[in-house]
Scaffold this active site. Sequence first.
Site, mmCIF file in Angstrom:
data_model
loop_
_atom_site.group_PDB
_atom_site.id
_atom_site.type_symbol
_atom_site.label_atom_id
_atom_site.label_comp_id
_atom_site.label_asym_id
_atom_site.label_seq_id
_atom_site.Cartn_x
_atom_site.Cartn_y
_atom_site.Cartn_z
ATOM 1 N N CYS A 1 22.758 25.201 -0.290
ATOM 2 C CA CYS A 1 21.304 24.979 -0.139
ATOM 3 C C CYS A 1 20.508 25.500 -1.331
ATOM 4 O O CYS A 1 19.340 25.146 -1.506
ATOM 5 C CB CYS A 1 20.812 25.626 1.146
ATOM 6 S SG CYS A 1 21.676 25.031 2.602
ATOM 7 N N HIS B 1 13.184 26.807 0.920
ATOM 8 C CA HIS B 1 14.259 26.034 1.525
ATOM 9 C C HIS B 1 14.010 25.961 3.033
ATOM 10 O O HIS B 1 13.698 26.962 3.683
ATOM 11 C CB HIS B 1 15.605 26.709 1.239
ATOM 12 C CG HIS B 1 16.719 26.130 2.059
ATOM 13 N ND1 HIS B 1 16.937 24.768 2.138
ATOM 14 C CD2 HIS B 1 17.661 26.710 2.856
ATOM 15 C CE1 HIS B 1 17.962 24.549 2.950
ATOM 16 N NE2 HIS B 1 18.407 25.696 3.403
ATOM 17 N N ASN C 1 17.324 20.657 8.180
ATOM 18 C CA ASN C 1 17.782 21.380 6.985
ATOM 19 C C ASN C 1 18.550 20.381 6.122
ATOM 20 O O ASN C 1 19.610 19.899 6.534
ATOM 21 C CB ASN C 1 18.668 22.540 7.426
ATOM 22 C CG ASN C 1 19.242 23.335 6.271
ATOM 23 O OD1 ASN C 1 19.286 22.853 5.147
ATOM 24 N ND2 ASN C 1 19.709 24.538 6.547
HETATM 25 N N1 COA Z 1 21.902 23.704 22.322
HETATM 26 C C1 COA Z 1 21.864 24.472 23.407
HETATM 27 N N2 COA Z 1 22.440 25.697 23.455
HETATM 28 C C2 COA Z 1 23.067 26.122 22.340
HETATM 29 C C3 COA Z 1 23.123 25.350 21.171
HETATM 30 C C4 COA Z 1 22.510 24.094 21.187
HETATM 31 N N3 COA Z 1 22.499 23.275 20.114
HETATM 32 N N4 COA Z 1 23.806 26.047 20.216
HETATM 33 C C5 COA Z 1 24.151 27.220 20.779
HETATM 34 N N5 COA Z 1 23.707 27.260 22.063
HETATM 35 C C6 COA Z 1 23.852 28.346 23.039
HETATM 36 C C7 COA Z 1 24.991 29.261 22.703
HETATM 37 O O1 COA Z 1 26.203 28.765 23.238
HETATM 38 C C8 COA Z 1 24.544 30.542 23.365
HETATM 39 O O2 COA Z 1 24.801 30.454 24.753
HETATM 40 P P1 COA Z 1 25.254 31.761 25.583
HETATM 41 O O3 COA Z 1 24.090 32.718 25.483
HETATM 42 O O4 COA Z 1 25.473 31.210 26.947
HETATM 43 O O5 COA Z 1 26.487 32.262 24.902
HETATM 44 C C9 COA Z 1 23.032 30.531 23.192
HETATM 45 O O6 COA Z 1 22.674 29.150 22.961
HETATM 46 C C10 COA Z 1 22.557 31.370 22.031
HETATM 47 O O7 COA Z 1 23.383 31.071 20.885
HETATM 48 P P2 COA Z 1 23.102 31.698 19.476
HETATM 49 O O8 COA Z 1 24.159 31.216 18.535
HETATM 50 O O9 COA Z 1 22.892 33.177 19.620
HETATM 51 O O10 COA Z 1 21.716 31.016 19.141
HETATM 52 P P3 COA Z 1 20.685 31.440 18.026
HETATM 53 O O11 COA Z 1 19.435 31.893 18.645
HETATM 54 O O12 COA Z 1 21.318 32.304 16.990
HETATM 55 O O13 COA Z 1 20.368 30.021 17.373
HETATM 56 C C11 COA Z 1 20.934 28.852 15.369
HETATM 57 C C12 COA Z 1 21.418 29.306 16.725
HETATM 58 C C13 COA Z 1 22.056 28.085 14.679
HETATM 59 C C14 COA Z 1 19.750 27.936 15.560
HETATM 60 C C15 COA Z 1 20.514 30.101 14.549
HETATM 61 O O14 COA Z 1 21.544 31.059 14.587
HETATM 62 C C16 COA Z 1 20.202 29.776 13.145
HETATM 63 O O15 COA Z 1 19.268 29.051 12.848
HETATM 64 N N6 COA Z 1 20.940 30.366 12.182
HETATM 65 C C17 COA Z 1 20.710 30.140 10.771
HETATM 66 C C18 COA Z 1 21.286 28.812 10.423
HETATM 67 C C19 COA Z 1 20.931 28.385 9.040
HETATM 68 O O16 COA Z 1 19.832 28.604 8.606
HETATM 69 N N7 COA Z 1 21.895 27.751 8.383
HETATM 70 C C20 COA Z 1 21.718 27.177 7.120
HETATM 71 C C21 COA Z 1 21.547 28.198 6.063
HETATM 72 S S1 COA Z 1 21.104 27.433 4.597
#
Ligand code: COA
Length: 331
Positions: free
Chosen positions: A117, A258, A288
């Site tokens: 990215c 970004h 993204n």
């Molecule tokens: N839809 C519904 N539920 C989902 C899901 C989706 N797409 N993805 C994960 N979950 C669930 C998980 O299974 C988890 O369930 P549980 O509590 O029963 O175990 C719950 O939601 C929370 O998961 P978690 O991974 O802690 O979510 P989060 O709040 O961290 O959000 C992201 C996930 C990916 C949105 C977040 O971590 C994020 O944005 N990270 C940065 C990613 C990024 O910027 N990447 C590119 C960098 S350039």
Amino acid sequence: MIQPCGVRLAGTGSAVPDTTLTNNDLARILDTSDDWIAQRTGIRERRVSAGAPDPVFNLSCLAGQRALDMAGVKGSDIDLVILGTVSGEMLCPSTACRVAAALGATPAGAFDIAAACSGFVYSVNVADSIIRAGRAKRVLAIGCDAISSVVDYTDRTVSILFGDAAGAVVLERCDDPAKGCRYQTMSADGANWQHLYMPYRPDIVPECDRANPIRLGNLRMNGREVYKFAVNRFREVIEDAFQKTGLSVDDVSQVICHQSNARIIESAIEKLNLPREKVLVNIDRYGNTSAGSVGLCLDELNRAGKTPDGQPFIMVAFGGGLTWASCVWDK
Ligand code: COA
């Protein structure tokens, strides 16, 4: 002897695929919902290549041609093409070589930069440095990814985030040394690569991921770790750019970020007290777009007259590598 010079931003361009993939479309194939995605990421929809051939090449050519058109130059006026991408159709040749040929830039030099990215900001920083070193007069710098082509659409943690896009700039040598990149950083922490990676061989899959179903060639992400990294690094990088240049937020036209997750951008806005009108958020429309995102924002802002001449703007990005980069540009 190198003659001091500046670098002029002569043109910008961008391109996205025609096909829109909404959160509701994803909710039909995955256990997810529009609400969950919108609340956690700010994304409502993204553009995807949907099986169209050669997406990184084609989007890069479109964005590149639009930047050339705005600059009023031809491909044959370009000395070097630099393309930030991690999803090109081939590792060899680099996508930049084919883009240069398609735009009529042969025999301009051409290479890809794999900084995920951060790819667009890395490309602009390298282009500015090469022009200032007197090695090129006019460079086409592009950031493009078609992550939809390397995403596993059964993996709800990754597939909801990404869309496809390209952003491009034509940068050219000018006599005014006050124009161009006044400050830049390019950084990496390879020790934490396993938080965001794309394996092509099973033996490279890290221990923590071995029990999971892995599709080779697809993006893997530890969302929580990337989130922690991004939220802290993002703020630090912007703070550093202001501190090292002595600029304040009043001095800059835009802080171009970004688009990784609206919550990450929101946290930087709050902690650094950035005026909302100076931070474009278009992740709701495009998701993204990896190396495409900063160039896509820059083109949108530039065409709307929001990066006026005589005022600096800041670009910041972070991503797989892990990498991060900043650029303070005097327009
Ligand atoms: N839809 C519904 N539920 C989902 C899901 C989706 N797409 N993805 C994960 N979950 C669930 C998980 O299974 C988890 O369930 P549980 O509590 O029963 O175990 C719950 O939601 C929370 O998961 P978690 O991974 O802690 O979510 P989060 O709040 O961290 O959000 C992201 C996930 C990916 C949105 C977040 O971590 C994020 O944005 N990270 C940065 C990613 C990024 O910027 N990447 C590119 C960098 S350039």
